[in-house]
Design a protein around this motif. Structure first.
Motif, short mmCIF file in Angstrom:
data_model
loop_
_atom_site.label_atom_id
_atom_site.label_comp_id
_atom_site.label_asym_id
_atom_site.label_seq_id
_atom_site.Cartn_x
_atom_site.Cartn_y
_atom_site.Cartn_z
N GLY A 188 44.63 40.90 37.84
CA GLY A 188 43.10 40.96 38.12
C GLY A 188 43.16 39.39 39.01
N TRP A 189 42.57 38.95 39.53
CA TRP A 189 42.26 37.51 40.43
C TRP A 189 40.66 36.99 39.66
N HIS A 190 40.60 35.93 39.56
CA HIS A 190 39.63 35.38 39.11
C HIS A 190 39.42 34.04 39.61
N ARG A 191 38.22 33.73 40.40
CA ARG A 191 38.49 32.42 40.74
C ARG A 191 37.23 31.22 40.66
N GLN A 192 37.23 30.08 40.40
CA GLN A 192 36.35 29.18 40.11
C GLN A 192 36.62 27.86 41.26
N ALA A 193 35.20 27.89 41.18
CA ALA A 193 34.41 26.39 42.78
C ALA A 193 34.06 25.83 41.59
N PRO A 194 34.05 24.08 42.00
CA PRO A 194 33.62 23.03 41.48
C PRO A 194 32.19 23.19 41.04
N GLY A 195 32.55 22.60 39.40
CA GLY A 195 31.18 22.63 39.22
C GLY A 195 30.31 24.37 38.83
N LYS A 196 31.04 25.18 38.78
CA LYS A 196 30.64 26.50 38.31
C LYS A 196 31.24 27.63 37.63
N LEU A 224 35.47 37.04 38.06
CA LEU A 224 36.09 37.97 38.59
C LEU A 224 35.70 38.26 39.92
N VAL A 225 37.26 38.38 40.56
CA VAL A 225 37.49 38.66 42.16
C VAL A 225 37.74 40.28 42.24
N ALA A 226 39.36 40.57 41.46
CA ALA A 226 39.68 42.01 41.89
C ALA A 226 39.77 41.87 40.82
N THR A 227 40.19 43.41 40.34
CA THR A 227 41.24 43.49 39.44
C THR A 227 41.92 44.96 39.83
N ILE A 228 43.34 45.36 39.44
CA ILE A 228 43.91 46.64 39.58
C ILE A 228 44.44 47.60 38.64
N THR A 229 43.81 48.34 38.69
CA THR A 229 45.10 49.57 36.88
C THR A 229 46.53 49.45 37.35
N ARG A 230 47.14 50.11 36.24
CA ARG A 230 48.47 50.52 36.39
C ARG A 230 48.51 52.10 37.02
N ASP A 231 47.40 52.56 37.37
CA ASP A 231 47.92 53.55 38.49
C ASP A 231 47.17 53.14 39.23
N GLY A 232 46.80 51.76 39.88
CA GLY A 232 46.60 51.77 41.19
C GLY A 232 45.02 51.45 41.41
N ARG A 233 43.93 52.06 40.49
CA ARG A 233 43.03 52.05 40.58
C ARG A 233 42.26 50.48 40.74
N TYR A 260 36.24 45.33 42.84
CA TYR A 260 36.37 44.11 44.31
C TYR A 260 34.62 43.91 43.65
N SER A 261 34.46 42.35 43.30
CA SER A 261 33.49 41.60 43.74
C SER A 261 32.89 41.97 44.98
N ASP A 262 31.44 42.48 44.27
CA ASP A 262 30.97 42.65 46.01
C ASP A 262 30.97 41.01 46.78
N GLY A 305 35.46 43.96 51.23
CA GLY A 305 35.94 44.80 52.42
C GLY A 305 36.74 43.23 53.26
N ARG A 306 36.82 42.14 52.60
CA ARG A 306 37.71 41.13 52.86
C ARG A 306 38.96 41.15 52.14
N PHE A 307 39.33 41.36 51.38
CA PHE A 307 40.09 40.58 50.54
C PHE A 307 40.95 42.35 49.39
N THR A 308 42.44 42.08 49.45
CA THR A 308 42.64 43.24 49.32
C THR A 308 43.63 43.25 47.77
N ILE A 309 43.77 43.82 46.61
CA ILE A 309 44.25 43.55 45.48
C ILE A 309 45.52 44.12 45.32
N SER A 310 46.50 44.20 45.54
CA SER A 310 47.92 45.39 44.92
C SER A 310 49.42 44.51 44.13
N ARG A 311 49.93 45.35 43.60
CA ARG A 311 50.70 44.95 42.59
C ARG A 311 52.22 45.53 43.07
#
Length: 121
Positions: free
Chosen positions: A35-43, A47-56, A59-61, A65-71
């Protein structure tokens, strides 16, 4: 020694794209979720996005529609393709992988060092 090495961050204009990568190295037996997470200044880190071992994927709301996670399981790598970037996407992005080191072992959570993404004109 296990390492997660991230790359691909940088400065981009609003509407632009970036692709983040995170490769795990070490004596790894198998990888569960990534997965990917992010931390903005002061926040808090979120969680941004996750992907399971079988590809599921999940995404955060705010990025759906803008980001795509893959492995790439063969190379222990997770990617985050980020399109239509907005200033609100500015943050340090951290990857996370659940790793096991022998058959039947539980999984342990590892984090990358973080990579800065700045969206600004």
């Amino acid at each position: 020694q296990v390492q997660l090495v991230e790359s691909g961050g940088g400065l981009v204009q609003p509407g632009g794209s970036l692709r983040l990568s995170c490769a795990a190295s070490g004596n790894i037996f198998s990888i569960n979720a990534m997965g990917w997470h992010r931390q903005a200044p002061g926040k808090e880190r979120v969680l941004v996005a996750t992907i399971t071992r079988d590809g599921r994927t999940n995404y955060s709301d705010s990025v759906k529609g803008r980001f795509t996670i893959s492995r790439d399981n063969a190379n222990n790598t997770v990617y985050l393709q980020m399109n239509s970037l907005k200033p609100d996407d500015t943050a340090v992005y951290f990857c996370n992988q659940e790793l096991s080191f022998r058959s039947g072992s539980i999984y342990f959570s590892y984090w990358g060092q973080g990579t800065q993404v700045t969206v600004s004109s």
